[in-house]
Design a protein around this motif. Structure first.
Motif, PDB file in Angstrom:
ATOM      1  N   ALA A  25       0.821  -1.218   0.000  1.00 20.36           N
ATOM      2  CA  ALA A  25       0.000   0.000   0.000  1.00 20.36           C
ATOM      3  C   ALA A  25       0.851   1.262   0.000  1.00 20.36           C
ATOM      4  CB  ALA A  25      -0.935   0.002   1.211  1.00 20.36           C
ATOM      5  N   ASP A  26       2.109   1.157   0.407  1.00 19.93           N
ATOM      6  CA  ASP A  26       2.999   2.328   0.414  1.00 19.93           C
ATOM      7  C   ASP A  26       3.523   2.675  -0.976  1.00 19.93           C
ATOM      8  OD1 ASP A  26       2.775   2.694   3.150  1.00 19.93           O
ATOM      9  OD2 ASP A  26       4.493   1.409   3.615  1.00 19.93           O
ATOM     10  N   LEU A  27       3.317   1.792  -1.945  1.00 18.64           N
ATOM     11  CA  LEU A  27       3.811   2.021  -3.304  1.00 18.64           C
ATOM     12  C   LEU A  27       2.752   2.715  -4.156  1.00 18.64           C
ATOM     13  CD1 LEU A  27       5.417  -1.491  -3.885  1.00 18.64           C
ATOM     14  CD2 LEU A  27       6.588   0.620  -3.201  1.00 18.64           C
ATOM     15  N   ALA A  28       3.188   3.518  -5.117  1.00 15.78           N
ATOM     16  CA  ALA A  28       2.254   4.241  -5.984  1.00 15.78           C
ATOM     17  C   ALA A  28       1.506   3.291  -6.907  1.00 15.78           C
ATOM     18  CB  ALA A  28       2.998   5.295  -6.794  1.00 15.78           C
ATOM     19  N   GLN A  34       5.234   2.405 -12.181  1.00 12.10           N
ATOM     20  CA  GLN A  34       4.418   1.212 -11.927  1.00 12.10           C
ATOM     21  C   GLN A  34       5.198  -0.081 -12.154  1.00 12.10           C
ATOM     22  OE1 GLN A  34       0.993   0.663 -14.492  1.00 12.10           O
ATOM     23  NE2 GLN A  34      -0.098  -0.426 -12.896  1.00 12.10           N
ATOM     24  N   VAL A  35       5.920  -0.166 -13.266  1.00  7.52           N
ATOM     25  CA  VAL A  35       6.662  -1.391 -13.572  1.00  7.52           C
ATOM     26  C   VAL A  35       7.701  -1.673 -12.489  1.00  7.52           C
ATOM     27  CG1 VAL A  35       8.238  -2.486 -15.195  1.00  7.52           C
ATOM     28  CG2 VAL A  35       6.265  -1.191 -16.044  1.00  7.52           C
ATOM     29  N   THR A  36       8.391  -0.626 -12.060  1.00  8.46           N
ATOM     30  CA  THR A  36       9.396  -0.790 -11.011  1.00  8.46           C
ATOM     31  C   THR A  36       8.758  -1.229  -9.705  1.00  8.46           C
ATOM     32  OG1 THR A  36      10.783   0.909 -12.033  1.00  8.46           O
ATOM     33  CG2 THR A  36      11.216   0.385  -9.714  1.00  8.46           C
ATOM     34  N   ASP A  37       7.608  -0.636  -9.365  1.00  5.79           N
ATOM     35  CA  ASP A  37       6.923  -1.000  -8.114  1.00  5.79           C
ATOM     36  C   ASP A  37       6.505  -2.466  -8.129  1.00  5.79           C
ATOM     37  OD1 ASP A  37       7.198   1.535  -7.090  1.00  5.79           O
ATOM     38  OD2 ASP A  37       5.167   2.179  -7.604  1.00  5.79           O
ATOM     39  N   THR A  43       9.825  -9.252  -6.220  1.00  7.66           N
ATOM     40  CA  THR A  43      11.076  -9.666  -5.566  1.00  7.66           C
ATOM     41  C   THR A  43      10.824 -10.098  -4.125  1.00  7.66           C
ATOM     42  OG1 THR A  43      12.390  -8.186  -6.961  1.00  7.66           O
ATOM     43  CG2 THR A  43      13.368  -8.880  -4.869  1.00  7.66           C
ATOM     44  N   ARG A  44       9.945  -9.393  -3.448  1.00  9.99           N
ATOM     45  CA  ARG A  44       9.693  -9.672  -2.030  1.00  9.99           C
ATOM     46  C   ARG A  44       8.660 -10.774  -1.812  1.00  9.99           C
ATOM     47  NH1 ARG A  44       8.553  -4.787   1.751  1.00  9.99           N
ATOM     48  NH2 ARG A  44       8.768  -6.550   3.181  1.00  9.99           N
TER      49      ARG A  44
END
Length: 388
Positions: A25-28, A34-37, A43-44
């Motif tokens: 939820a902390d990500l845009a 978006q692709v990076t998020d 990854t996690r």
């Protein structure tokens, strides 16, 4: 769109899932990053990425309907059909103290609104994933898996919201709803029944389907949200159609006075709330506010005063509708940005706006409508200044 499984829901409800959702939820999750998020989430959280991202995005969309959806779980279809909180709470006020069984409870939006006011609640649904989400969303309400067409309660008000989407597409035939509308009326004949429907349903078809009660149209946030069918035992005596304008805390019914005259335009033209128009209560609305109709078959009203809080269009000029003449009139008024409203005339507002090619600085509104019928009918354009 993600197809959630029971395992997905169990994970999202677990402590690990809640912590993961808080991080995502902390990500845009939008725009250039978006692709990076999403790569960061992958990854996690690996294979859980899709359900985590989808849940956060659905919660953000749900903010337009719910006061606080930050802990809710949805599917995309369930959210699209979920009743906006203001509408669900309005409906709940007509069921204060009642024992209510929501036979198509989905993820629990209606039950959440009924919780503070109903005497007793039960929710059921055939979809096990949505039921699992409802257990998360409304943990204090008893739920069970059951077919809406196989009653499992007696002496309750039955609330139904039949599915009107399949594969992301709308179903327009009420017999194709899930469950079908005619089957619902048949199974619960003689019971108190409340059914949420799409506002575009053909009301003339309802008696053929077995419905004999009150049709209520609700508007909120400037648009018509839904139709609600109230069986005869729950309907107001003498009322067959109702418009509920939630933004104004106002209601009209077909039992209200409707002595609405037909006259030429006065100072203002008023386009009544969509719920009023859809419920066929334009004459009642006009009578209440001392307005009149421009034509007995057209929903526009006119008056010399604008009702408090209602947006209207101040008439600057009236002309026979002709594109060239309309362009000249607007150009002479330094016309620029243009709002076009149309009823009773075959005109595409967007296409007309492009053809007019206005370059001026002054915004205007144009109301195009038909006055009269048959050979006496004519298309008229009112050049107006909006009240806001």
């Amino acid at each position: 769109m993600v197809d959630f499984t029971l395992d997905d829901v169990a994970y999202l409800r677990s402590d690990d899932g809640r912590r993961a959702l808080a991080d995502v939820a902390d990500l845009a999750l939008s725009g250039a990053g978006q692709v990076t998020d999403i790569a960061t989430v992958r990854t996690r959280f690996g294979e859980r990425t899709a359900i985590l991202v989808e849940t956060i995005l659905l919660r953000r969309k749900a903010a337009a309907k719910f006061d606080d959806p930050s802990a809710w779980l949805f599917t995309d279809d369930a959210l699209q059909q979920a009743t906006a909180a203001a509408v669900a709470e309005h409906r709940a006020r007509r069921l204060v103290g009642a024992r209510v069984h929501d036979v198509t409870c989905s993820v629990g939006a209606e039950l959440a609104a009924l919780g503070p006011v109903a005497g007793q609640l039960l929710g059921s649904d055939l979809d096990p994933v949505r039921l699992a989400m409802a257990h998360n969303n409304i943990p204090d309400v008893p739920l069970c898996r059951a077919d809406a067409l196989r009653p499992v309660t007696r002496d309750t008000v039955v609330l139904a919201d039949p599915g009107r989407r399949s594969g992301g597409r709308r179903r327009f035939d009420p017999r194709a709803y899930a469950p079908p509308l005619d089957a619902l009326f048949d199974v619960y004949r003689g019971r108190d029944l409340v059914v949420k429907c799409a506002p575009g349903i053909d009301f003339d078809q309802l008696p053929e389907l077995g419905f004999d009660g009150e049709v209520e149209l609700c508007s909120s946030g400037g648009s018509v949200r839904e139709a609600c069918l109230w069986s005869a035992g729950l309907a107001t005596p003498g009322v067959r159609r109702r418009a509920s304008l939630l933004d104004r805390a106002e209601q009209l019914t077909d039992a209200d006075p409707d002595e609405c005259a037909v006259r030429p335009a006065g100072r203002w033209i008023i386009d009544p709330d969509g719920a009023v128009v859809r419920a066929g209560l334009v004459r009642q609305y006009g009578t209440r506010y001392g307005c009149w109709q421009l034509d007995p078959d057209i929903a526009y009203l006119s008056g010399d005063e604008l009702p408090d809080g209602v947006r209207g269009f101040e008439v600057l000029a009236e002309i026979g509708f002709d594109e060239k003449r309309l362009r000249r009139e607007l150009a002479a008024r330094d016309g620029g940005a243009l709002e076009i409203l149309v009823r009773g005339v075959d005109v595409d507002p967007d296409a007309l706006r492009r053809r007019l090619k206005l370059r001026g600085a002054q915004p205007h509104s144009v109301v195009i409508t038909r006055i009269g019928t048959g050979a006496a009918g004519r298309a008229v354009a009112f050049i107006c200044r909006p009240s806001r």
